[in-house]
Design an enzyme around this catalytic site. Structure first.
Site, short mmCIF file in Angstrom:
data_model
loop_
_atom_site.label_atom_id
_atom_site.label_comp_id
_atom_site.label_asym_id
_atom_site.label_seq_id
_atom_site.Cartn_x
_atom_site.Cartn_y
_atom_site.Cartn_z
CG ASN A 9 -5.34 10.17 3.66
OD1 ASN A 9 -5.17 11.32 3.73
ND2 ASN A 9 -5.83 9.31 4.82
CD1 TRP A 10 -0.66 12.90 -0.69
CD2 TRP A 10 -0.77 15.26 -0.89
NE1 TRP A 10 -0.34 13.28 -1.83
CE2 TRP A 10 -0.30 14.64 -2.13
CE3 TRP A 10 -0.98 16.58 -0.81
CZ2 TRP A 10 0.10 15.39 -3.32
CZ3 TRP A 10 -0.51 17.39 -2.04
CH2 TRP A 10 -0.11 16.74 -3.11
CE LYS A 11 -2.76 8.54 6.41
NZ LYS A 11 -2.40 7.21 7.32
CG HIS A 99 -8.17 7.61 8.01
ND1 HIS A 99 -7.40 7.14 9.11
CD2 HIS A 99 -7.80 7.10 6.65
CE1 HIS A 99 -6.35 6.63 8.63
NE2 HIS A 99 -6.40 6.68 6.96
CD GLU A 101 -4.39 8.19 10.43
OE1 GLU A 101 -4.35 9.15 9.62
OE2 GLU A 101 -3.47 7.16 10.24
CD GLU A 172 -7.11 3.34 5.22
OE1 GLU A 172 -6.32 3.35 4.12
OE2 GLU A 172 -7.36 3.84 5.95
N GLY A 178 0.63 2.82 8.44
CA GLY A 178 1.68 3.28 8.60
C GLY A 178 2.60 2.38 9.40
CB SER A 218 1.83 -1.14 4.75
OG SER A 218 1.78 -0.42 6.13
P1 13P Z 1 -0.02 4.13 5.01
O1 13P Z 1 -0.12 3.72 3.47
O2 13P Z 1 0.95 5.14 5.22
O3 13P Z 1 -0.14 2.71 5.76
O4 13P Z 1 -1.46 4.75 5.37
C1 13P Z 1 -2.81 4.05 4.80
C2 13P Z 1 -3.89 5.11 5.04
O5 13P Z 1 -4.26 5.30 6.35
C3 13P Z 1 -4.51 5.53 4.05
O6 13P Z 1 -5.61 6.32 4.46
#
Ligand code: 13P
Length: 259
Positions: A9-11, A99, A101, A172, A178, A218
């Site tokens: 997931n490159w966001k 997600h 976010e 998640e 993050g 993470s």
């Molecule tokens: P991180 O791997 O940066 O913690 O992010 C996880 C995430 O939100 C994947 O969708």
């Protein structure tokens, strides 16, 4: 054993240049060694064509494209939204939904996530539905209640069992995203087991046993193997570490070698 699945997931990261570097590094490794793992890359929408052209191909049939969201509407006057039929034009097979976010920043609720999951499955694509508790919810012992509610909304909205074989669940924990604070393998396995139990209580045993449940939060090369060796963890949803092709490949290798 269910096929391993690792999702990048490159966001909201990337550029034509950065992506070209990433693709070059990724393709320079021996991807054939990873053929027993499904690998999904989810860039922002503008880069779908770039990845479609440079990454997908017959020799890479275990590599797929995904998006980080999709509209719940089929088409029409919905400014700024991107439809399922549009992403299908770019050979997209997977769609991340719900997600944390998007739940927190775009106010997506269980019902909207469930509606999107239903539309994605009806369209023949694989939704990756994210579930997860906040730190406060974990500390007040509400983890299972929250996960159960989020998952049940999806199961209630999809009536036909046929479509559900495409479903992927991603656990998640919000506090692990993050932050560098991954759930321990035991903490993650405990939640994954309850997700599997919930699937089994609602669906046929065969279907419930085949749905993949992956962990995100993470995940790094140094913790991936232990997480992926848990009996109910079928792979990972990777944020930060997926932006580095080398780190991401190490994580894919851990999934390929999972016991
Ligand atoms: P991180 O791997 O940066 O913690 O992010 C996880 C995430 O939100 C994947 O969708």
């Amino acid at each position: 054993m269910r096929r391993s699945l690792v999702v990048a997931n490159w966001k909201m990261h990337g550029s034509l240049n950065d992506n070209n570097h990433w693709i070059k590094n990724f393709k320079s490794s021996d991807l054939k060694q990873l053929t027993n793992t499904d690998i999904v890359i989810c860039p922002s929408y503008p880069y779908l064509a770039q990845l479609q052209q440079s990454l997908l191909g017959q020799q890479n049939s275990h590599i797929f494209l995904g998006t980080q969201d999709v509209s719940s509407f089929a088409n029409g006057a919905y400014t700024g939204q991107v439809s399922l039929s549009m992403i299908k034009d770019f050979s997209v097979n997977y769609v991340i939904l719900g997600h944390s976010e998007r739940r927190a920043l775009c106010f997506e609720d269980d019902k909207l996530v469930a509606d999107k999951a239903k539309a994605v499955m009806a369209g023949g694509l694989n939704p990756i539905v994210c579930l997860g508790e906040t730190l406060e919810e974990r500390e007040t012992n509400k983890t299972h209640q929250v996960i159960k509610r989020q998952l049940q909304a999806v199961l209630d909205s999809v009536k036909s069992e046929d479509n559900l074989s495409n479903l992927v669940i991603a656990y998640e924990p919000v506090w692990a995203i993050g932050t560098g604070l991954n759930a321990t393998a035991e903490q993650a396995q405990e939640v994954h087991r309850t997700i599997r139990e919930q699937l089994t209580s609602v669906l046929s045993a065969e279907l419930a046993a085949n749905i993949r449940v992956i962990y995100g939060g993470s995940v790094k090369p140094n913790n991936a193997q232990e997480l992926f060796n848990q009996p109910d963890i079928d792979g990972g949803l990777i944020g930060g570490a997926s932006l580095d092709a080398g780190l991401f490949l190490e994580i894919c290798t851990a999934a390929t070698g999972r016991k």
